[in-house]
Design a protein around this motif. Structure first.
Motif, PDB file in Angstrom:
ATOM      1  N   SER A 404       0.820  -1.216   0.000  1.00  0.00           N
ATOM      2  CA  SER A 404       0.000   0.000   0.000  1.00  0.00           C
ATOM      3  C   SER A 404       0.853   1.264   0.000  1.00  0.00           C
ATOM      4  CB  SER A 404      -0.942   0.003   1.211  1.00  0.00           C
ATOM      5  OG  SER A 404      -1.906  -1.030   1.088  1.00  0.00           O
ATOM      6  N   LYS A 408       0.357   4.424  -2.382  1.00  0.00           N
ATOM      7  CA  LYS A 408       0.148   5.774  -1.856  1.00  0.00           C
ATOM      8  C   LYS A 408       1.113   6.775  -2.489  1.00  0.00           C
ATOM      9  CE  LYS A 408      -1.824   4.352   2.578  1.00  0.00           C
ATOM     10  NZ  LYS A 408      -1.612   4.226   4.046  1.00  0.00           N
ATOM     11  N   TYR A 442      -8.438   4.456  -9.181  1.00  0.00           N
ATOM     12  CA  TYR A 442      -7.977   3.763  -7.972  1.00  0.00           C
ATOM     13  C   TYR A 442      -9.149   3.077  -7.286  1.00  0.00           C
ATOM     14  CZ  TYR A 442      -6.335   3.170  -3.157  1.00  0.00           C
ATOM     15  OH  TYR A 442      -6.024   2.666  -1.926  1.00  0.00           O
ATOM     16  N   PRO A 444      -9.635   0.895  -3.819  1.00  0.00           N
ATOM     17  CA  PRO A 444      -9.084   0.295  -2.605  1.00  0.00           C
ATOM     18  C   PRO A 444      -9.887  -0.933  -2.186  1.00  0.00           C
ATOM     19  CG  PRO A 444     -10.419   2.177  -2.030  1.00  0.00           C
ATOM     20  CD  PRO A 444     -10.412   2.115  -3.544  1.00  0.00           C
ATOM     21  N   GLN A 445      -9.411  -1.608  -1.183  1.00  0.00           N
ATOM     22  CA  GLN A 445     -10.111  -2.802  -0.693  1.00  0.00           C
ATOM     23  C   GLN A 445     -11.484  -2.433  -0.146  1.00  0.00           C
ATOM     24  OE1 GLN A 445      -8.036  -4.918   2.372  1.00  0.00           O
ATOM     25  NE2 GLN A 445      -9.495  -6.591   2.455  1.00  0.00           N
ATOM     26  N   SER A 447     -13.975   0.371  -0.513  1.00  0.00           N
ATOM     27  CA  SER A 447     -14.351   1.580  -1.243  1.00  0.00           C
ATOM     28  C   SER A 447     -15.551   2.258  -0.599  1.00  0.00           C
ATOM     29  CB  SER A 447     -14.677   1.248  -2.703  1.00  0.00           C
ATOM     30  OG  SER A 447     -13.520   0.830  -3.388  1.00  0.00           O
ATOM     31  N   ASP A 525      -6.132  -2.067  -5.383  1.00  0.00           N
ATOM     32  CA  ASP A 525      -5.434  -2.307  -4.116  1.00  0.00           C
ATOM     33  C   ASP A 525      -6.210  -3.337  -3.303  1.00  0.00           C
ATOM     34  OD1 ASP A 525      -3.875  -2.223  -1.879  1.00  0.00           O
ATOM     35  OD2 ASP A 525      -4.289  -0.143  -1.371  1.00  0.00           O
TER      36      ASP A 525
END
Length: 610
Positions: A404, A408, A442, A444-445, A447, A525
């Motif tokens: 991560s 980032k 993007y 993420p895990q 959201s 991610d």
């Protein structure tokens, strides 16, 4: 020398002057802080003060007319004509006073509303510009308290504060002048005597209110945080059977907040009764001395009636003085809190002459060292890779290995690192944020979903998106079949933060939302962690077809997500321990192979999500 409890004239004068100076400092402080706004709105407040002045001057007329009528009645010379003339003058005065009140109310309250709007817009925009570190330092409940209670307190300075300040001077001043000229200066001095007492009371109680109000705001922030956290975590609370414990914790914080607010309200409530008592004493003294003046012929009965009416008109300016210091103390504390937030600087600095063209091309990642602001040890060390346009990069490793952190940095959530990250041959810090971030999709895990429909969430980045484009994105994310089975299809409301959807459905909706902007780089991610292996394979296959010629980065715990990647990085303690294609890593017989074999065994036994 024995000290007594008596207050000497010198001590009284010192206390009074100290009080006046202290309150003037408070007034100057908050007005100086808001000078930028008052300067911009000087015309608005000019007309507001003119309206207050006219209201005060017109307010002097009715008591004087009433006193004259009383004198005429006392002398038995009142006629219908004189009474009609007096009533006519009072009617015209009332209409003019109505217009003057409308003028100052529109100007002053309108100006205050504009200040609140301006500060809300500034604070909201500031929140949009702040970096990740800012939101790690401040909890959401604290920020919400600043954006609600604190801004309202500042708004009261520009509204009620200006009214109290100007009206106490204008109404109080014009009334005192009228009392001295039209009635008697001795009675006027008697009426002025309570003012120093009000100032002294305001000094001591106002200081305590300042401290208490700060504690009240802090308690409100804590309660806000607790309520938000409990609501967001309601599923976990219910699953673990902690409803009663959480309710008890919440009740405890409510009681603490009430206790703090009661003390604040107690101090706040001390102003009005104290001023009422002081005004009452002024009435008694005025009537006693005024009665003697009437019987001795110094003033007429009508003048005494006029004077008593004027004393009543002084009640509001005296109240305003007490309320003024209270308003200023609160506004001063709140403005400091808001201003402190507004002066927080983001570590992400955008170049004014940055590259405005969309970021494209090969990604060259070469970071020698990176550590988070509060960490002493580096989180990444000697991480380098090159990812050509149209290729896919996989990043795997244990929790905390640095996956991560790489993402980032790619997202420019942190800019302070040793080394360089380039895209298309340009350092990503040379791009404007709009040009760079808009090139990245993007997911993420976990959201965040908005409390709107499935369609609204997918088309969030482009509300004018066609239905076909929305459906195509849902198909690529393997979410189309799920939507077809929903009661209202794409118009189905997902609830707050997508509460009505499963974890896998949330992830697929978020992937569809990222796809509709057709990003140059798609970053997943661990965004497939909640779907089963079959759905994962379906999504990856469709992404491969849909994003031909586009770059994809997949960070994952489940290695099946990256088996088709052009290169896979295995992260260990912030550095790359293994790298290569799936076949190359399997041949190395290292961590990747061991983990892949374990996961395959687990899936064959019967693992699955969604």
């Amino acid at each position: 020398m024995i000290k007594t409890g008596w207050i000497t004239p010198a001590r009284f004068l010192y206390s009074f002057l100290n009080c006046v100076i202290g309150k003037l400092v408070t007034l100057v402080s908050i007005f100086r802080k808001l000078a930028w706004y008052f300067k911009a709105e000087r015309r608005t407040y000019f007309w507001g003060v003119i309206g207050l002045l006219l209201t005060a001057l017109l307010g002097i007329i009715p008591p004087r007319i009433i006193g004259m009528l009383v004198d005429l009645m006392d002398k038995r010379t009142l006629t219908a004509g004189k009474l009609g003339l007096a009533l006519g003058v009072m009617t015209v005065t009332a209409l003019l006073a109505y217009a003057a009140r409308f003028l100052w109310r529109t100007a002053i309250w309108g100006g205050a509303a504009n200040l609140e709007r301006t500060l809300r817009e500034r604070l909201y925009w500031h929140f949009m510009q702040m970096d990740t570190a800012f939101y790690q330092r401040y909890r959401t409940g604290d920020l919400m308290a600043h954006a609600t209670n604190d801004l309202s307190a500042v708004q009261r300075v520009a509204g009620g504060g200006i009214l109290q300040f100007a009206d106490s001077i204008i109404t109080g001043g014009t009334t005192l002048i009228a009392m001295m000229i039209m009635v008697n200066w001795r009675l006027t001095i008697l009426a002025v005597l309570p003012l120093p007492l009000i100032a002294i009371v305001a000094r001591y109680v106002g200081t305590k209110i300042h401290v208490a109000f700060g504690e009240s705001q802090a308690a409100f922030s804590r309660l806000n945080n607790k309520a938000q956290e409990s609501i967001e975590g309601i599923k976990v609370i219910k699953t673990l059977g902690q409803e009663k414990q959480d309710e008890a914790d919440f009740e405890g914080q409510v009681q603490d907040t009430i206790k703090i607010n009661r003390y604040t309200n107690f101090l706040d409530a001390m102003f009005d009764p104290l001023i009422t008592v002081i005004i009452g004493l002024s009435y008694v003294a005025t009537i006693v001395l005024g009665g003697r003046y009437v019987t001795s012929g110094v003033i007429s009965l009508g003048q005494l009636v006029t004077f008593i009416a004027y004393v009543g008109m002084l009640v509001w300016p005296m109240f305003a003085i007490g309320q003024l210091f209270n308003t200023m103390e609160r506004g001063n504390a709140s403005y400091d809190r808001v201003n402190f937030l507004l002066h927080e600087k983001s570590s992400i600095v955008e170049k004014t002459d940055g590259i405005k063209q969309p970021a494209t091309g090969t990604i060259d990642f070469d970071v020698k060292a990176f550590n988070y602001p509060d960490d002493k040890e580096p989180r990444l060390t000697d991480v380098d890779f090159s990812l050509s346009t149209g290729h896919t990069l996989g990043i795997v490793g244990r929790v905390g290995a640095g996956k991560s952190s790489i993402i980032k940095l790619l997202l420019r959530q942190f800019d302070d690192y040793q080394g360089a990250i380039k895209m298309g041959g340009h350092d990503i810090r040379d791009y404007t944020l709009d040009a760079y971030i808009r090139s990245i999709g993007y997911v993420p895990q976990d959201s965040f979903l908005f409390s709107t429909s499935v369609k609204g969430n997918i088309a969030f980045a482009n509300p004018d998106l066609s239905d076909q484009a929305i459906e195509d994105a849902a198909y690529t994310a393997a979410f189309d079949t799920e939507v077809d089975n929903m009661p209202d299809g794409y118009q189905t409301e997902v609830g707050e933060e997508g509460v009505s959807l499963s974890g896998g459905q949330k992830q697929r909706l978020a992937i569809a939302r990222a796809l509709v902007i057709d990003p140059e780089i798609l970053i997943l991610d661990d965004a497939l962690s909640a779907v089963d292996a079959k759905t994962e394979a379906q999504i990856l296959e469709r992404l491969g077809s849909n994003r031909a010629g586009k770059t994809t980065i997949i960070a994952a715990h489940r290695l099946s997500s990256v088996v088709n990647a052009d290169e896979i990085l295995v992260m260990t303690d912030g550095h790359i321990s293994e790298r290569g294609t799936h076949a190359e890593l399997m041949a190395q017989n290292g961590w990747y192979k061991r983990m892949y074999d374990q996961q395959q065994l687990s899936d064959s036994i019967g693992g699955g999500n969604d």
